[in-house]
Design a protein around this motif. Structure first.
Motif, short mmCIF file in Angstrom:
data_model
loop_
_atom_site.label_atom_id
_atom_site.label_comp_id
_atom_site.label_asym_id
_atom_site.label_seq_id
_atom_site.Cartn_x
_atom_site.Cartn_y
_atom_site.Cartn_z
N SER A 71 30.89 32.31 46.58
CA SER A 71 31.74 31.19 46.18
C SER A 71 33.21 31.59 46.20
O SER A 71 33.56 32.77 46.08
CB SER A 71 31.36 30.72 44.77
OG SER A 71 31.68 31.72 43.81
N ASP A 72 34.07 30.59 46.36
CA ASP A 72 35.52 30.84 46.34
C ASP A 72 35.94 31.43 44.99
O ASP A 72 36.85 32.26 44.93
CB ASP A 72 36.28 29.53 46.58
CG ASP A 72 36.09 29.02 48.01
OD1 ASP A 72 35.72 29.83 48.88
OD2 ASP A 72 36.31 27.81 48.24
N LYS A 73 35.27 31.00 43.93
CA LYS A 73 35.59 31.49 42.59
C LYS A 73 35.30 32.98 42.47
O LYS A 73 36.10 33.74 41.89
CB LYS A 73 34.78 30.71 41.55
CG LYS A 73 35.19 30.98 40.11
CD LYS A 73 34.43 30.06 39.17
CE LYS A 73 34.87 30.30 37.72
NZ LYS A 73 34.14 29.41 36.78
N GLU A 76 37.91 34.93 44.58
CA GLU A 76 39.20 34.96 43.89
C GLU A 76 39.18 35.94 42.71
O GLU A 76 40.13 36.68 42.49
CB GLU A 76 39.55 33.56 43.39
CG GLU A 76 40.92 33.48 42.70
CD GLU A 76 41.23 32.09 42.17
OE1 GLU A 76 42.31 31.92 41.60
OE2 GLU A 76 40.39 31.18 42.33
N ALA A 77 38.06 35.94 41.96
CA ALA A 77 37.94 36.83 40.80
C ALA A 77 37.99 38.29 41.23
O ALA A 77 38.62 39.13 40.57
CB ALA A 77 36.64 36.54 40.06
N ASN A 80 41.54 39.16 42.17
CA ASN A 80 42.38 39.26 40.98
C ASN A 80 42.19 40.57 40.24
O ASN A 80 43.07 41.02 39.51
CB ASN A 80 42.09 38.09 40.03
CG ASN A 80 42.64 36.77 40.55
OD1 ASN A 80 43.51 36.75 41.41
ND2 ASN A 80 42.11 35.67 40.05
#
Length: 219
Positions: A71-73, A76-77, A80
């Protein structure tokens, strides 16, 4: 007598030599098998993995290999947290093994860390050791390959200490939000002060909005 003296000196040396408290000086490449390790049942905190590896040296390269369904989430995590997401449309294991083998010829890396339970990486690990690279393997049960554990220079088994502390994570989010609100308030106050100074320089009346009321001040 001379032999006896050297024996005493030798004993003194053994007594006073202490294990260095400095962290290791290894320059590491961390390769994470995402589909194999970043699973709900393990609930792994990558920051805690980083903390453990800090004892061995410096992570120069940190890559997390994911499949096309990530997933994009999640992507991104991972970014980060300071790691490089590597998305593969094909077999994640193949891409990770190929890049792990390429790292053998990277003179800036002396230790390769494989975070996986999979024995498929055994040929890449064996090749790296043949070229003088140190190997650290991070894995978890069940299914943690005995073969890669036996060939590694160091094995780290993931247990509860590596899991995400959700309560702590939620508190961290709240603290971050509060800090952001405070910063926004300070920036607004600074803007207000600048506006006031600008108006004072013009020698004009100016107004300032504060606590929902208008205050008019004359220079």
């Amino acid at each position: 007598m001379c032999d006896n003296m050297w024996e005493k000196l030798s004993n003194l040396k053994k007594f006073y030599v202490k294990k260095s408290s400095k962290r290791g000086n290894n320059r590491m490449a961390l390769l994470v098998d995402g589909p194999n390790m970043l699973r709900k049942e393990f609930n792994i905190d990558l920051d805690k993995i980083r903390e453990v590896l800090d004892e061995f040296g410096t992570i120069v390269i940190g890559r997390v290999y994911l499949n096309q369904y990530a997933s994009d989430k999640l992507i991104e995590a991972i970014a980060n947290q300071g790691f490089e997401p590597r998305i593969s449309a094909g077999d994640v294991d193949v891409e990770m093994a190929v890049e792990g083998t390429e790292l053998i010829f990277n003179n800036n890396i002396d230790t390769i860390v494989y975070m996986t339970r999979d024995a498929d990486f055994l040929p890449a690990i064996r090749k790296a050791k043949e070229h003088g690279k140190k190997i650290i393997v991070i894995g978890a049960e069940p299914g943690f390959s005995t073969a890669i554990q036996n060939i590694a220079d160091h094995v780290i088994k993931i247990e509860e200490d590596f899991e995400l502390d959700r309560e702590k994570l939620e508190q961290k989010k709240k603290d971050k939000k509060n800090l952001g609100d405070k910063k926004e308030k300070m920036e607004k106050e600074m803007e207000d002060k600048i506006d006031i100074e600008n108006e004072m320089e013009k020698g004009e009346d100016y107004t300032k909005q504060k606590d929902g009321k208008k205050r008019t001040i004359k220079s």
